[in-house]
Design an enzyme around this catalytic site. Structure first.
Site, mmCIF file in Angstrom:
data_model
loop_
_atom_site.group_PDB
_atom_site.id
_atom_site.type_symbol
_atom_site.label_atom_id
_atom_site.label_comp_id
_atom_site.label_asym_id
_atom_site.label_seq_id
_atom_site.Cartn_x
_atom_site.Cartn_y
_atom_site.Cartn_z
ATOM 1 N N CYS A 13 0.841 -1.219 0.000
ATOM 2 C CA CYS A 13 0.000 0.000 0.000
ATOM 3 C C CYS A 13 0.869 1.261 0.000
ATOM 4 O O CYS A 13 1.518 1.583 1.001
ATOM 5 C CB CYS A 13 -0.909 -0.039 1.227
ATOM 6 N N CYS A 16 -0.051 3.986 2.555
ATOM 7 C CA CYS A 16 0.345 3.611 3.918
ATOM 8 C C CYS A 16 1.739 4.116 4.255
ATOM 9 O O CYS A 16 2.026 4.473 5.409
ATOM 10 C CB CYS A 16 0.318 2.092 4.081
#
Length: 254
Positions: A13, A16
């Protein structure tokens, strides 16, 4: 008894990799006021299902063992800070700043300064209290003192507000030192407005600056606009007069 913020993330991700460091930085600053837990979504699918996590990243906040709020996706730092601030009880320093801001709005400068000083005694270099002291210094015509606070102002969400006061600080310093040019009518009006500000006559100073911008909205390469914005930061933001000035400024500039 300690609030917990859970960061659901994954190695693949990209958002993230931006959000997680922001959360970690805020957790470090909080010094134990809340706990940050990180959950790898790939390695903990049961937790992902249990808490209905549909997007990565997702941040979930718990207080007293109960889920109280959450958000999904990458958010700006200011939004993340606001999210966490609603989770935490107000600190004693924060309460003193609220008191100081309330007194400042009422024009009680001495009592307001005492409240901000107390907030800094509780939490040294507390940004919101330093900002309040900068405003009081400017309202009292102490541009040098305000500039001294600005030079060491800590990185924080209040820093942008402090930065908006800098053009006003510089203009008041120049007016006091007699270094503002006074060759044209507008330059004389600018000097006069800054002298009024230095004497604490804020509304008259704003009125003078508005007159300047009506004649030249880009006065001194927008220095006039920046100074007005600084002056408006010193006013009670809830007052009808302040709303009128901001509306008038928008009308002049746009």
């Amino acid at each position: 008894n300690t609030p917990v913020v859970v960061d659901f993330w994954a190695e693949w991700c990209r958002p993230c990799k931006i959000l997680s460091p922001i959360l970690e930085m805020i957790a470090d600053e909080a010094e134990g006021a809340f706990r940050l837990a990180k959950v790898d979504a790939d390695e903990n699918p049961n937790l992902v299902m249990r808490y209905s996590v549909r997007n990565i990243p997702t941040v979930v906040a718990f207080s007293q063992g109960n889920r109280v709020s959450d958000f999904a996706g990458l958010q700006p730092e200011a939004r993340v800070r606001d999210f966490i601030s609603h989770l935490l009880p107000p600190s004693p320093a924060s309460l003193m700043v609220q008191k100081g801001n309330s007194l400042l709005a009422m024009g009680e400068l001495r009592e307001s300064r005492e409240a901000f000083d107390e907030a800094i005694r509780i939490t040294p270099d507390y940004p919101a209290a330093l900002l309040g002291l900068m405003k009081i210094d400017l309202l009292e015509g102490k541009a040098e003192s305000a500039f001294k606070i600005y030079r060491t102002f800590p990185a924080s969400k209040e820093y942008n507000q402090a930065e908006r006061l800098l053009p006003l600080i510089k203009a008041m310093q120049d007016a006091t030192a007699g270094t503002l040019p006074q060759e044209s009518d507008l330059e004389l009006a600018f000097y006069s407005s800054m002298r009024l500000a230095a004497r604490g006559n804020l509304l008259a100073s704003v009125d003078g600056m508005m007159d300047i911008l009506r004649q030249d909205k880009h006065f001194k390469r927008d220095r006039g606009k920046q100074v007005v914005l600084g002056l408006l930061e010193l006013l009670d933001q809830e007052a009808e007069q302040t709303r009128y000035y901001r509306k008038e400024l928008t009308s002049i500039l746009f």
